[in-house]
Structures are given as structure tokens and as C-alpha cells.
Design a protein around this motif. Structure first.
Motif, PDB file in Angstrom:
ATOM      1  N   SER A   1       0.820  -1.199   0.000  1.00  0.00           N
ATOM      2  CA  SER A   1       0.000   0.000   0.000  1.00  0.00           C
ATOM      3  C   SER A   1       0.863   1.262   0.000  1.00  0.00           C
ATOM      4  O   SER A   1       0.580   2.225  -0.723  1.00  0.00           O
ATOM      5  CB  SER A   1      -0.923   0.004   1.226  1.00  0.00           C
ATOM      6  N   LYS A   2       1.926   1.249   0.795  1.00  0.00           N
ATOM      7  CA  LYS A   2       2.823   2.406   0.859  1.00  0.00           C
ATOM      8  C   LYS A   2       3.560   2.605  -0.465  1.00  0.00           C
ATOM      9  O   LYS A   2       3.788   3.745  -0.896  1.00  0.00           O
ATOM     10  CB  LYS A   2       3.823   2.230   2.003  1.00  0.00           C
ATOM     11  N   ARG A   3       3.909   1.520  -1.120  1.00  0.00           N
ATOM     12  CA  ARG A   3       4.583   1.633  -2.414  1.00  0.00           C
ATOM     13  C   ARG A   3       3.630   2.191  -3.475  1.00  0.00           C
ATOM     14  O   ARG A   3       4.030   2.992  -4.324  1.00  0.00           O
ATOM     15  CB  ARG A   3       5.150   0.278  -2.862  1.00  0.00           C
ATOM     16  N   ARG A   4       2.370   1.772  -3.432  1.00  0.00           N
ATOM     17  CA  ARG A   4       1.393   2.300  -4.390  1.00  0.00           C
ATOM     18  C   ARG A   4       1.188   3.798  -4.187  1.00  0.00           C
ATOM     19  O   ARG A   4       1.107   4.565  -5.158  1.00  0.00           O
ATOM     20  CB  ARG A   4       0.061   1.548  -4.260  1.00  0.00           C
ATOM     21  N   LEU A   5       1.087   4.228  -2.924  1.00  0.00           N
ATOM     22  CA  LEU A   5       0.944   5.647  -2.638  1.00  0.00           C
ATOM     23  C   LEU A   5       2.171   6.411  -3.114  1.00  0.00           C
ATOM     24  O   LEU A   5       2.051   7.496  -3.703  1.00  0.00           O
ATOM     25  CB  LEU A   5       0.742   5.869  -1.134  1.00  0.00           C
ATOM     26  N   THR A   6       3.341   5.846  -2.888  1.00  0.00           N
ATOM     27  CA  THR A   6       4.585   6.482  -3.326  1.00  0.00           C
ATOM     28  C   THR A   6       4.628   6.615  -4.842  1.00  0.00           C
ATOM     29  O   THR A   6       4.995   7.664  -5.376  1.00  0.00           O
ATOM     30  CB  THR A   6       5.801   5.679  -2.839  1.00  0.00           C
TER      31      THR A   6
ATOM     32  N   GLY B   1       2.107   6.729  -6.952  1.00  0.00           N
ATOM     33  CA  GLY B   1       1.144   7.727  -7.395  1.00  0.00           C
ATOM     34  C   GLY B   1       1.662   9.143  -7.196  1.00  0.00           C
ATOM     35  O   GLY B   1       1.551   9.993  -8.092  1.00  0.00           O
ATOM     36  N   THR B   2       2.236   9.416  -6.027  1.00  0.00           N
ATOM     37  CA  THR B   2       2.805  10.732  -5.752  1.00  0.00           C
ATOM     38  C   THR B   2       3.990  11.011  -6.667  1.00  0.00           C
ATOM     39  O   THR B   2       4.168  12.123  -7.160  1.00  0.00           O
ATOM     40  CB  THR B   2       3.252  10.825  -4.285  1.00  0.00           C
TER      41      THR B   2
ATOM     42  N   THR C   1      -1.299  14.011   2.997  1.00  0.00           N
ATOM     43  CA  THR C   1      -0.508  12.778   3.104  1.00  0.00           C
ATOM     44  C   THR C   1       0.823  12.848   2.371  1.00  0.00           C
ATOM     45  O   THR C   1       1.672  11.987   2.579  1.00  0.00           O
ATOM     46  CB  THR C   1      -1.302  11.589   2.541  1.00  0.00           C
ATOM     47  N   ILE C   2       1.033  13.845   1.498  1.00  0.00           N
ATOM     48  CA  ILE C   2       2.276  13.847   0.720  1.00  0.00           C
ATOM     49  C   ILE C   2       3.241  14.951   1.135  1.00  0.00           C
ATOM     50  O   ILE C   2       4.261  15.154   0.474  1.00  0.00           O
ATOM     51  CB  ILE C   2       2.004  13.939  -0.788  1.00  0.00           C
TER      52      ILE C   2
ATOM     53  N   ASP D   1       7.159  10.511   0.739  1.00  0.00           N
ATOM     54  CA  ASP D   1       6.613   9.342   0.056  1.00  0.00           C
ATOM     55  C   ASP D   1       5.631   8.616   0.970  1.00  0.00           C
ATOM     56  O   ASP D   1       5.312   9.089   2.070  1.00  0.00           O
ATOM     57  CB  ASP D   1       7.737   8.415  -0.410  1.00  0.00           C
ATOM     58  N   GLY D   2       5.157   7.471   0.530  1.00  0.00           N
ATOM     59  CA  GLY D   2       4.188   6.711   1.303  1.00  0.00           C
ATOM     60  C   GLY D   2       4.734   6.137   2.592  1.00  0.00           C
ATOM     61  O   GLY D   2       3.967   5.701   3.461  1.00  0.00           O
TER      62      GLY D   2
END
Length: 230
Positions: free
Chosen positions: A45-50, A52-53, A148-149, A161-162
Motif C-alpha cells: 500500500s505504501k509503495r502504491r501511494l509512493t 502515485g505521488t 498525506t504527501i 513518500d508513502g
């Protein structure tokens, strides 16, 4: 008869203890599997958020380049700060530059930018966490910037990052910044892999957080876990 009953009860207690040990073992195994799955899911999940950002930052940098004819350059370097959970050390200079360049909040972390003609902010061009007013929207490349970013570390706002760690950003050096013998342009020592800029997140890697992108040329294993633009 008494001897027989004692023997029977003794065997019953022994069987119950064995059964309990088996149950405890099974529960421990299930807990380990559950925690392992939870850890994997959280990391994904953290990698996906990272990611996307990361893509949003790249698009915003291209908009900045189109608007101002160049990519932003951090005003400093090696602004080393420790971050949890393992208190690894990260350079926040690139993340601070990205925050200001892409949000319009401040300008003291962007090299070559002075006054309020390019950006707004607090006293002395420092970020104040707000992106309001005419002076602060001229280089606002992010239409929206979710909480969040970005975060505040000390007196500086940075893009994260995430994993809650600062993004890393280095602008490529110009090949004509200095003149050598016979007025020939000197070729500076490369600091980036790309000819424009290097952007990356260390992601879950907390072992190589003092390494730069250029180090990955000689040792590609350094950046195996990183999310990067090369």
C-alpha cells in the motif's frame, strides 16, 4: 482402586497439556502468517501511494519547466535529518525544493529565486504551510496537495513518500557552467544519471539512505528497492 483412579487422572492431565501445546503452536503459526500478510499488504500500500505521488511530481516538474524554462534547483544540499521508525538519516534539501517549487508556498529552498515575484511564503521566503494569495499561486503546479504527501520537519516543509520519508531530487548540472583553457566549457563531474534531473524514493530501503542516484551507476544493487526515474 485408588491407585487406578490416580493413574487415570494423571494420564488425563498429560493428554490435556499436550493438546494445549498443540493449540498454542497452531495459534502461533497462524499469528505469524497473519502478521506476515499484514506487513506485506502495508508495504504494498505504501509503495502504491509512493508511485502515485511520484508520477504526480514528474508531471508537475514538466509543467514547471514549461512555465519557467528550467527545472527547479535546490538551494542547498546535505540537509540531513533523521526519520522514524529506524531513525535513518535522509537529505531533505531536494524534498524542500520540490515542495516550494510545486506548491508555491515559499521560495528560500529554490536556488536563484528571490522576492515574491516567483513565489510567496513566510518571512524571508520560508514556507508557512499556506498557498493563498496572488504571490503564492504563480508557480503552483499542484492543483491540490493532500496532507498525506507533505509534512513539516523542523522549520521546513517537504514532500514525502508513502513511507513518510522525503523524496530525493537532484537537478542535473549544466555542461557550460564554467570555462576552462582556450575558453572551452568545462564538463562538470556528473551528479545525476539523467540529463534533466534524478527523482527517487528510497521506499522501504532504510540501509542506503545516504546514497545518491549517481552511486547506482557503479552499484545497481543499491537501488533495487527504490522507486526512481532512471
Amino acid at each position: 482402586m485408588k491407585s487406578t483412579r490416580l493413574s487415570f487422572h494423571s494420564r488425563t492431565r498429560a493428554f490435556t497439556l499436550v493438546e494445549m501445546l498443540i493449540v498454542v503452536t497452531i495459534i502461533s503459526m497462524l499469528a505469524a502468517l497473519t502478521m506476515g500478510g499484514y506487513t506485506f499488504a502495508m508495504r504494498s500500500s505504501k509503495r502504491r501511494l509512493t508511485t502515485g505521488t511520484f508520477e504526480a511530481i514528474k508531471l508537475a516538474l514538466e509543467r514547471y519547466n514549461t512555465e519557467f524554462g528550467e527545472y527547479p534547483q535546490p538551494s542547498g544540499s546535505n540537509q540531513l535529518v533523521q526519520f522514524p521508525p529506524g531513525l535513518a538519516t535522509y537529505d531533505t534539501s531536494g524534498a524542500a525544493c520540490l515542495y516550494q517549487a510545486l506548491t508555491g508556498d515559499g521560495f528560500d529552498q529554490i536556488k536563484g529565486v528571490t522576492g515574491t515575484s516567483s513565489a510567496g511564503g513566510g518571512s524571508g521566503g520560508a514556507s508557512d504551510g499556506k498557498v493563498e494569495g496572488i504571490a503564492e499561486v504563480k508557480n503552483k503546479m499542484f492543483v491540490e496537495i493532500p496532507q498525506t504527501i507533505f509534512t513539516r520537519k523542523g522549520s521546513t516543509y517537504i514532500l514525502i513518500d508513502g513511507f513518510g520519508h522525503p523524496f530525493q531530487y537532484i537537478k542535473a548540472a549544466s555542461s557550460t557552467v564554467a570555462t576552462g583553457a582556450n575558453n572551452a566549457p568545462n564538463t562538470p563531474t556528473p551528479t545525476t544519471i539523467n540529463t534533466t534531473y534524478d527523482l527517487w524514493s528510497y521506499s522501504e530501503d532504510e540501509m542506503n539512505t545516504t546514497k545518491q542516484s549517481i552511486n547506482a551507476l557503479t552499484d545497481p544493487t543499491l537501488s533495487v528497492k527504490w522507486i526512481k526515474n532512471w
